[in-house]
Scaffold this motif. Structure first.
Motif, PDB file in Angstrom:
ATOM      1  N   UNK A   1      43.825  38.743 136.285  1.00  0.00           N
ATOM      2  CA  UNK A   1      42.518  38.146 136.009  1.00  0.00           C
ATOM      3  C   UNK A   1      41.846  38.816 134.810  1.00  0.00           C
ATOM      4  N   UNK A   2      41.916  40.154 134.737  1.00  0.00           N
ATOM      5  CA  UNK A   2      41.315  40.869 133.603  1.00  0.00           C
ATOM      6  C   UNK A   2      41.958  40.428 132.291  1.00  0.00           C
ATOM      7  N   UNK A   3      43.288  40.369 132.272  1.00  0.00           N
ATOM      8  CA  UNK A   3      43.985  39.981 131.038  1.00  0.00           C
ATOM      9  C   UNK A   3      43.673  38.531 130.683  1.00  0.00           C
ATOM     10  N   UNK A   4      43.616  37.662 131.684  1.00  0.00           N
ATOM     11  CA  UNK A   4      43.236  36.266 131.431  1.00  0.00           C
ATOM     12  C   UNK A   4      41.826  36.182 130.866  1.00  0.00           C
ATOM     13  N   UNK A   5      40.927  37.020 131.361  1.00  0.00           N
ATOM     14  CA  UNK A   5      39.556  37.018 130.865  1.00  0.00           C
ATOM     15  C   UNK A   5      39.506  37.378 129.387  1.00  0.00           C
ATOM     16  N   UNK A   6      40.223  38.428 129.007  1.00  0.00           N
ATOM     17  CA  UNK A   6      40.255  38.836 127.596  1.00  0.00           C
ATOM     18  C   UNK A   6      40.905  37.749 126.746  1.00  0.00           C
ATOM     19  N   UNK A   7      42.035  37.224 127.223  1.00  0.00           N
ATOM     20  CA  UNK A   7      42.786  36.236 126.444  1.00  0.00           C
ATOM     21  C   UNK A   7      42.002  34.941 126.281  1.00  0.00           C
ATOM     22  N   UNK A   8      41.364  34.463 127.360  1.00  0.00           N
ATOM     23  CA  UNK A   8      40.559  33.246 127.260  1.00  0.00           C
ATOM     24  C   UNK A   8      39.422  33.396 126.273  1.00  0.00           C
ATOM     25  N   UNK A   9      38.797  34.582 126.263  1.00  0.00           N
ATOM     26  CA  UNK A   9      37.734  34.854 125.294  1.00  0.00           C
ATOM     27  C   UNK A   9      38.267  34.793 123.870  1.00  0.00           C
ATOM     28  N   UNK A  10      39.418  35.408 123.639  1.00  0.00           N
ATOM     29  CA  UNK A  10      40.002  35.446 122.295  1.00  0.00           C
ATOM     30  C   UNK A  10      40.385  34.058 121.810  1.00  0.00           C
ATOM     31  N   UNK A  11      40.921  33.218 122.697  1.00  0.00           N
ATOM     32  CA  UNK A  11      41.309  31.870 122.282  1.00  0.00           C
ATOM     33  C   UNK A  11      40.090  31.065 121.827  1.00  0.00           C
ATOM     34  N   UNK A  12      38.987  31.212 122.549  1.00  0.00           N
ATOM     35  CA  UNK A  12      37.766  30.524 122.126  1.00  0.00           C
ATOM     36  C   UNK A  12      37.260  31.078 120.810  1.00  0.00           C
ATOM     37  N   UNK A  13      37.321  32.398 120.642  1.00  0.00           N
ATOM     38  CA  UNK A  13      36.865  33.013 119.394  1.00  0.00           C
ATOM     39  C   UNK A  13      37.704  32.566 118.209  1.00  0.00           C
ATOM     40  N   UNK A  14      39.005  32.342 118.414  1.00  0.00           N
ATOM     41  CA  UNK A  14      39.856  31.855 117.324  1.00  0.00           C
ATOM     42  C   UNK A  14      39.365  30.491 116.852  1.00  0.00           C
ATOM     43  N   UNK A  15      39.099  29.610 117.807  1.00  0.00           N
ATOM     44  CA  UNK A  15      38.613  28.281 117.426  1.00  0.00           C
ATOM     45  C   UNK A  15      37.287  28.361 116.678  1.00  0.00           C
ATOM     46  N   UNK A  16      36.399  29.227 117.149  1.00  0.00           N
ATOM     47  CA  UNK A  16      35.056  29.294 116.570  1.00  0.00           C
ATOM     48  C   UNK A  16      35.031  30.070 115.261  1.00  0.00           C
ATOM     49  N   UNK A  17      35.594  31.276 115.271  1.00  0.00           N
ATOM     50  CA  UNK A  17      35.467  32.164 114.120  1.00  0.00           C
ATOM     51  C   UNK A  17      36.509  31.921 113.045  1.00  0.00           C
ATOM     52  N   UNK A  18      37.752  31.622 113.446  1.00  0.00           N
ATOM     53  CA  UNK A  18      38.817  31.446 112.463  1.00  0.00           C
ATOM     54  C   UNK A  18      38.954  30.004 111.997  1.00  0.00           C
ATOM     55  N   UNK A  19      38.795  29.069 112.918  1.00  0.00           N
ATOM     56  CA  UNK A  19      39.004  27.665 112.574  1.00  0.00           C
ATOM     57  C   UNK A  19      37.705  26.906 112.323  1.00  0.00           C
ATOM     58  N   UNK A  20      36.574  27.535 112.611  1.00  0.00           N
ATOM     59  CA  UNK A  20      35.293  26.884 112.344  1.00  0.00           C
ATOM     60  C   UNK A  20      34.970  25.719 113.251  1.00  0.00           C
ATOM     61  N   UNK A  21      35.599  25.651 114.429  1.00  0.00           N
ATOM     62  CA  UNK A  21      35.327  24.566 115.371  1.00  0.00           C
ATOM     63  C   UNK A  21      33.957  24.805 116.010  1.00  0.00           C
ATOM     64  N   UNK A  22      33.036  23.842 115.931  1.00  0.00           N
ATOM     65  CA  UNK A  22      31.716  24.026 116.559  1.00  0.00           C
ATOM     66  C   UNK A  22      31.850  24.280 118.050  1.00  0.00           C
ATOM     67  N   UNK A  23      30.972  25.102 118.579  1.00  0.00           N
ATOM     68  CA  UNK A  23      31.024  25.440 119.997  1.00  0.00           C
ATOM     69  C   UNK A  23      30.826  24.216 120.885  1.00  0.00           C
ATOM     70  N   UNK A  24      30.028  23.262 120.424  1.00  0.00           N
ATOM     71  CA  UNK A  24      29.845  22.034 121.198  1.00  0.00           C
ATOM     72  C   UNK A  24      31.170  21.300 121.362  1.00  0.00           C
TER      73      UNK A  24
END
Length: 419
Positions: free
Chosen positions: A87-110
């Motif tokens: 669960x801890x590793x999934x928590x970190x990984x899920x956060x990182x995947x969202x950050x990739x979309x937002x910070x690296x790919x510029x996908x709006x959070x909406x």
């Protein structure tokens, strides 16, 4: 909150396993929130504080996730340490995947919030169509276990996206932002007590623990000038990892969260279909009230806007600051750090690397936020000017459809102010 199970027996392919997940007790929710807080703070510490980088950090934790999940799948019963490590590793990984979309790919959070919501709905739909249950009290087959972990991963990504989107809409400081998911979870507990469907209530609360834990982590780690307690991401991660370990050791000894079923589901609890339908209406009302609150908060002046207005007022009452006046009050090393990141971002943009520029500017955002408590008191007017210019740079680079001229202009203006 404990989930009821379905009224049918386990599927024919049951392998005779004990249930692979814990009983849903108070301990379950305590440790789940601890895990989500670690997911936020530990990911930020590795990515930003240690400077590993978003993509590299994501690759590292994806490999760790494969190993942890493989270990969990090989167990034939619920083992607290293995389960909560996953669960801890999934928590970190899920956060990182969202950050990739937002910070690296510029996908709006909406957009990412909507996409993850659709993905989660698809996972639940396929899971139910195949197994005729979404209850975690019946994770006694390999397909159900795989569906369960996939759903957990998507809930972490969805919770991250919706939590960050809420902060973007409202501009709330970390301490205030904790209250919304906490209030929503309280409303779910109330609904469950009044007869709402337990499986639905469980998964709604499970999703909301992600923004609650993330906001709690931000509140503890953020500098005091940002409304936080100033513990930093490293200290926050250590404190919560220690709390998780202590809780897991207690559960391993007490076995207070073990579901003692073997190769079958638990007996179904009593339910009232009429009351469950009424509580569905209650959930709709809560959702509409939450949307109204977010719209109201979005329409109010945010902290950034207030700072910009403050800067405008300061500018109107005195002559514009020169670059030397802007930077002279701040440590030269800090100014050089901001200037280097800004110049690197501009260079990447000039070479056509939009994703690289968007990722690099996140380093400036992190460095600026970390130094706010020390820089702002030195020169309020200069800090406000730079803060507004950095906001413009972030807005330009993270636009859903970035305009190159606007990005370059914002970066050039900031570089000029930084000397």
């Amino acid at each position: 909150m404990a989930t009821n199970t379905e009224r049918r027996s386990a599927a024919p392919d049951v392998r005779g396993l004990l249930n692979k997940v814990p009983e849903v007790t108070v301990w379950f929710w305590v440790i789940k929130i601890l895990c989500t807080t670690v997911g936020e703070s530990f990911a930020d510490w590795i990515n930003m504080t240690l400077g590993v980088g978003l993509i590299s950090t994501s690759l590292i934790f994806t490999a760790v996730l494969v190993a942890a999940l493989g270990w969990q799948l090989r167990t034939r019963r619920y083992v607290p340490f293995v389960y909560w490590l996953t669960v801890v590793v999934l928590s970190v990984t899920g956060t990182l995947y969202t950050d990739i979309l937002t910070d690296s790919q510029g996908v709006p959070l909406a957009v990412s919030s909507g996409v993850f919501a659709l993905v989660l709905a698809a996972v639940f739909g396929i899971w139910y169509a195949r197994e005729r249950t979404l209850s975690i009290h019946s994770i006694v087959t390999r397909p159900r276990e795989l569906f369960y972990w996939l759903a957990v991963l998507v809930t972490f990504a969805l919770g991250t996206a919706t939590g960050d989107w809420t902060l973007e809409l409202t501009g709330w400081p970390p301490g205030v932002s904790v209250l919304l998911p906490l209030g929503l979870i309280a409303s779910i507990v109330l609904a469950w007590r009044l007869g709402a469907g337990t499986v639905l209530s469980f998964w709604l609360a499970y999703i909301l623990t992600r923004p609650l834990g993330a906001n709690l982590g931000d509140w503890l780690a953020s500098p005091g000038g940002d409304g936080g307690l100033g513990l930093g991401t490293a200290a926050t991660s250590v404190v919560f990892l220690a709390a998780i370990l202590a809780t897991v050791l207690h559960l391993g000894r007490s076995r207070a969260d073990v579901i003692e079923t073997h190769g079958r589901t638990r007996a179904a609890g009593a339910s009232d279909p009429a009351r469950e339908r009424i509580m569905l209406g209650y959930y709709v009302v809560v959702a509409l009230a939450t949307a109204a609150l977010l719209i109201w908060a979005h329409q109010r002046p945010h902290a950034a806007a207030a700072a910009s207005e403050e800067g405008d007022a300061a500018g109107s009452s005195s002559a514009p600051l020169t670059p030397d006046q802007v930077t002279s009050s701040f440590p030269a090393a800090e100014v050089a750090k901001f200037r280097t990141v800004t110049a690197d971002t501009l260079a990447r943009l000039g070479s056509g690397d939009q994703a690289g520029a968007t990722a690099r500017i996140a380093d400036l955002e992190k460095a600026w936020d970390d130094d706010q408590s020390s820089l702002r008191p030195k020169n309020q007017q200069a800090w406000t000017l730079l803060d507004g210019q950095i906001d413009q740079v972030l807005k330009a680079l993270r636009a859903s459809k970035p305009d190159r001229a606007t990005e370059v202009e914002a970066l050039d203006t900031l570089l000029t102010s930084l000397g």
